[in-house]
Design a protein around this motif. Structure first.
Motif, PDB file in Angstrom:
ATOM      1  N   ILE A 253      54.408 -15.529  29.182  1.00 27.49           N
ATOM      2  CA  ILE A 253      53.475 -16.272  30.044  1.00 27.49           C
ATOM      3  C   ILE A 253      53.128 -15.488  31.312  1.00 27.49           C
ATOM      4  CG2 ILE A 253      54.293 -18.503  29.193  1.00 27.49           C
ATOM      5  CD1 ILE A 253      55.606 -18.947  31.906  1.00 27.49           C
ATOM      6  N   LEU A 254      53.928 -14.461  31.615  1.00 26.12           N
ATOM      7  CA  LEU A 254      53.615 -13.608  32.772  1.00 26.12           C
ATOM      8  C   LEU A 254      52.679 -12.460  32.404  1.00 26.12           C
ATOM      9  CD1 LEU A 254      57.124 -13.433  34.483  1.00 26.12           C
ATOM     10  CD2 LEU A 254      55.073 -14.495  35.418  1.00 26.12           C
ATOM     11  N   GLY A 255      52.281 -12.394  31.144  1.00 22.07           N
ATOM     12  CA  GLY A 255      51.300 -11.386  30.749  1.00 22.07           C
ATOM     13  C   GLY A 255      51.767 -10.426  29.680  1.00 22.07           C
ATOM     14  N   GLY A 256      53.044 -10.438  29.348  1.00 18.14           N
ATOM     15  CA  GLY A 256      53.540  -9.576  28.268  1.00 18.14           C
ATOM     16  C   GLY A 256      53.886  -8.178  28.726  1.00 18.14           C
ATOM     17  N   GLN A 257      52.881  -7.340  28.931  1.00 20.26           N
ATOM     18  CA  GLN A 257      53.110  -5.947  29.322  1.00 20.26           C
ATOM     19  C   GLN A 257      52.427  -5.662  30.652  1.00 20.26           C
ATOM     20  OE1 GLN A 257      51.636  -3.586  26.068  1.00 20.26           O
ATOM     21  NE2 GLN A 257      53.562  -3.736  24.927  1.00 20.26           N
ATOM     22  N   GLN A 258      52.962  -4.669  31.354  1.00 14.69           N
ATOM     23  CA  GLN A 258      52.344  -4.268  32.608  1.00 14.69           C
ATOM     24  C   GLN A 258      50.987  -3.633  32.333  1.00 14.69           C
ATOM     25  OE1 GLN A 258      53.861  -0.798  34.461  1.00 14.69           O
ATOM     26  NE2 GLN A 258      52.999  -1.247  36.469  1.00 14.69           N
TER      27      GLN A 258
ATOM     28  N   ASP B 220      34.320 -13.453  37.190  1.00 16.73           N
ATOM     29  CA  ASP B 220      35.028 -12.822  36.069  1.00 16.73           C
ATOM     30  C   ASP B 220      35.816 -11.603  36.540  1.00 16.73           C
ATOM     31  OD1 ASP B 220      36.041 -12.383  33.590  1.00 16.73           O
ATOM     32  OD2 ASP B 220      34.274 -11.303  32.843  1.00 16.73           O
ATOM     33  N   PHE B 221      37.071 -11.830  36.892  1.00 20.95           N
ATOM     34  CA  PHE B 221      37.931 -10.762  37.378  1.00 20.95           C
ATOM     35  C   PHE B 221      38.665 -10.098  36.230  1.00 20.95           C
ATOM     36  CE2 PHE B 221      39.879 -14.946  37.902  1.00 20.95           C
ATOM     37  CZ  PHE B 221      41.047 -14.834  37.166  1.00 20.95           C
TER      38      PHE B 221
ATOM     39  N   ALA C 137      48.209 -16.059  34.587  1.00 24.56           N
ATOM     40  CA  ALA C 137      47.993 -15.100  33.501  1.00 24.56           C
ATOM     41  C   ALA C 137      47.817 -15.807  32.167  1.00 24.56           C
ATOM     42  CB  ALA C 137      49.174 -14.127  33.431  1.00 24.56           C
ATOM     43  N   SER C 138      48.612 -16.860  31.938  1.00 22.22           N
ATOM     44  CA  SER C 138      48.543 -17.581  30.671  1.00 22.22           C
ATOM     45  C   SER C 138      47.233 -18.345  30.518  1.00 22.22           C
ATOM     46  CB  SER C 138      49.733 -18.540  30.574  1.00 22.22           C
ATOM     47  OG  SER C 138      49.736 -19.217  29.349  1.00 22.22           O
ATOM     48  N   VAL C 139      46.766 -18.985  31.621  1.00 27.82           N
ATOM     49  CA  VAL C 139      45.565 -19.819  31.565  1.00 27.82           C
ATOM     50  C   VAL C 139      44.290 -18.983  31.482  1.00 27.82           C
ATOM     51  CG1 VAL C 139      44.151 -21.429  32.910  1.00 27.82           C
ATOM     52  CG2 VAL C 139      46.604 -21.815  32.690  1.00 27.82           C
ATOM     53  N   THR C 140      44.241 -17.877  32.256  1.00 27.22           N
ATOM     54  CA  THR C 140      43.006 -17.081  32.318  1.00 27.22           C
ATOM     55  C   THR C 140      42.972 -15.943  31.306  1.00 27.22           C
ATOM     56  OG1 THR C 140      43.908 -15.559  33.971  1.00 27.22           O
ATOM     57  CG2 THR C 140      42.805 -17.556  34.779  1.00 27.22           C
ATOM     58  N   GLY C 141      44.138 -15.545  30.822  1.00 26.31           N
ATOM     59  CA  GLY C 141      44.171 -14.412  29.912  1.00 26.31           C
ATOM     60  C   GLY C 141      44.035 -13.076  30.619  1.00 26.31           C
ATOM     61  N   ARG C 142      44.101 -13.097  31.957  1.00 27.40           N
ATOM     62  CA  ARG C 142      44.004 -11.866  32.741  1.00 27.40           C
ATOM     63  C   ARG C 142      45.393 -11.503  33.276  1.00 27.40           C
ATOM     64  NH1 ARG C 142      39.962 -12.202  30.404  1.00 27.40           N
ATOM     65  NH2 ARG C 142      37.803 -12.065  31.170  1.00 27.40           N
TER      66      ARG C 142
END
Length: 519
Positions: A87-92, A245-246, A267-272
């Motif tokens: 949920i924190l984005g997976g990879q840097q 759109d960032f 990160a989880s909600v926006t996919g960014r």
């Protein structure tokens, strides 16, 4: 470490209750998942993220991978850790630089999120990495925003492009376009555009930000969000994603004491991806965001990699080698001690570094009470000494210590304590440098290791009688058969080899050795 403090405490307590169980039943898993859900909701994590997270944890915790595990509690911690990373984005995700400079980075976000300060932090970080950044003052609405960016740029040692005075005067789109031309002419390879914010999401804000994006066509658009704003974080992130759109997220004020869990949702909600985190007020309190490391910090598993990187950036290898040689040759002085402390301070907040250690939550009270000002006082005491006094602390008599105390604004007691600590530390470091094990204050020498004091023979040369008759007879016959036998020097357990005249080990030493070996 205040980052996600309340969430970390709740999760740590939940897992502590699991460690006493040899096997997890479905009711144990349900109870654990229930506590995790409550902890996440209390930390302001978005409801949709909580539902998906706990469902995945429950499904995996009830699967065969846990049922067959030797330590099911540790397996559940591992599952929660992996899901947190997800949920924190997976990879840097690193910054993507343009193939043809300059690389344009646009900052967007609400007013008060910390965009202007973050522009200086990012500029300084890029400069350390070998880039030539330029800051652009395109926030012309907020009072004194241009002047603030100029001050921050000066502190960071980064050039600021500010052709307009701001305070409502000037066209931000024109300023941004002209900044790109100036960067090409003056050969800056990175342009950081600081844009205006509002107290809330509105059409005017989105239109201006969209126009700047269209004009400069940035390589990266970083959405700066205050980690303490609660559930509004998700709504604000969605609004900026639709309007501008960032490409990445920057978490600011991550050192605050608020719950801050809403930042976990972005990160989880926006996919960014979350790309950077601002962890303090100083320009150096800025770091790339590593999802796996942050998850480990939240679960109190420590962040040793970040700690090592921080230390490596502050300490010079050649300097460290010289210090090691001084310690080994007994020439380590208060001057060297001062330099080491100053290097340690360059690495960042000591309290923050201690918070990266595994199990740091168990030291929460000690960390909260840790006074970093003590290091400043120690520096003041040493700097109040003459060069000769730093080289030879034995010169410090009563009158000199009184003068040093007055010069540093401390007391004679504090000066005495510093000198005593330094002498003890120097002895211990010297012992370690020579391959020994230092004797800790309040503890005896460690059995079987060099560095401890040799046992003294009882007065009158009498040997202590061994209690075991068979052992006593064997020792007596051995002594009679080989009266001249010597123990080779360098005995593995430190017995005999260093004795004067190379005498054989005594009955007492052999008894101690057998006791140490567990016989």
């Amino acid at each position: 470490m205040a980052q996600f403090g309340s969430l970390s405490d709740r999760l740590t307590e939940t897992f502590r209750n699991l460690r006493s169980k040899g096997r997890l039943s479905p009711s144990d898993v349900d109870g654990t998942v229930r506590e995790i859900r409550r902890a996440l909701l209390d930390a302001d994590v978005a409801l949709e993220v909580v539902k998906a997270f706990t469902a995945s944890v429950r499904e995996r915790a009830l699967s065969d991978e846990v049922n067959k595990a030797l330590n099911p509690a540790q397996q559940v911690v591992q599952i929660v850790n992996e899901e947190l990373v997800g949920i924190l984005g997976g990879q840097q995700r690193r910054l993507e630089f343009a193939k043809r400079p300059p690389t344009v980075i646009m900052l967007a976000g609400l007013q008060g999120a910390g965009k202007t300060t973050l522009a200086g932090k990012l500029g300084k970080w890029l400069k350390k990495d070998g880039h030539t950044p330029m800051l652009v003052a395109a926030d012309l609405q907020r009072p004194n925003a241009v002047q603030q960016l100029q001050v921050v740029g000066e502190q960071a040692g980064v050039h600021v492009f500010a052709p307009e005075p701001g305070n409502g005067v000037g066209d931000p789109v024109k300023v941004a376009k002209n900044a790109i031309k100036a960067a090409v002419d003056q050969q800056y390879d990175t342009v950081i555009v600081d844009t205006a914010g509002r107290l809330g999401v509105d059409a005017e804000l989105m239109k201006q930000a969209a126009n700047i994006r269209k004009a400069v066509d940035p390589d990266e658009v970083l959405f700066v969000i205050d980690a303490m704003i609660g559930q509004d974080a998700v709504a604000t992130a969605r609004a900026f994603q639709e309007g501008v759109d960032f490409t990445g997220v920057v978490l600011s004020k991550l050192d605050g004491d608020a719950r801050g869990g809403a930042a976990l949702s972005v990160a989880s909600v926006t996919g960014r991806p979350i790309m950077f985190a601002s962890t303090g007020e100083g320009l150096d309190d800025f770091e790339p965001f590593h999802p796996d490391r942050m998850a480990s910090r939240i679960l109190d598993l420590g962040d040793i990699l970040s700690l090592i990187e921080q230390a490596q950036s502050a300490f010079d290898e050649e300097e460290a080698r010289k210090v090691a040689e001084k310690i080994a040759s007994d020439s380590f002085t208060l001057n060297d001690f001062l330099e080491q402390m100053q290097q340690l301070r360059k690495a960042g907040s000591i309290k923050g570094m201690l918070g990266m250690l595994p199990g740091a939550k168990g030291m929460r009270e000690a960390l909260d009470n840790f006074d970093e000002g003590e290091i400043v006082r120690t520096e003041a005491i040493i700097q109040s000494m003459t060069k000769q006094e730093r080289e030879l602390p034995k010169l410090l008599n009563g009158s000199r210590r009184l003068r040093i105390a007055k010069g540093s604004g401390t007391t004679v007691t504090e000066v005495n304590a510093l000198v005593n600590r330094f002498e003890q530390a120097a002895k211990m470091m010297k012992t370690v440098a020579r391959g020994g094990v230092p004797q800790m204050p309040g503890m005896g020498p460690i059995p079987g290791m060099h560095g401890g004091k040799k046992k003294q023979q009882p007065a009158g040369g009498k040997k202590k009688k061994v209690g075991n008759p068979a052992k006593r007879a064997a020792l007596a016959s051995g002594a009679a058969a080989q009266p001249q036998q010597q123990t080779p020097k360098g005995s593995g357990f430190g017995f005999g080899g260093g004795a004067k005249g190379g005498k054989a080990p005594t009955e007492e030493e052999l008894a101690s050795l057998q006791k140490f070996l567990g016989r």
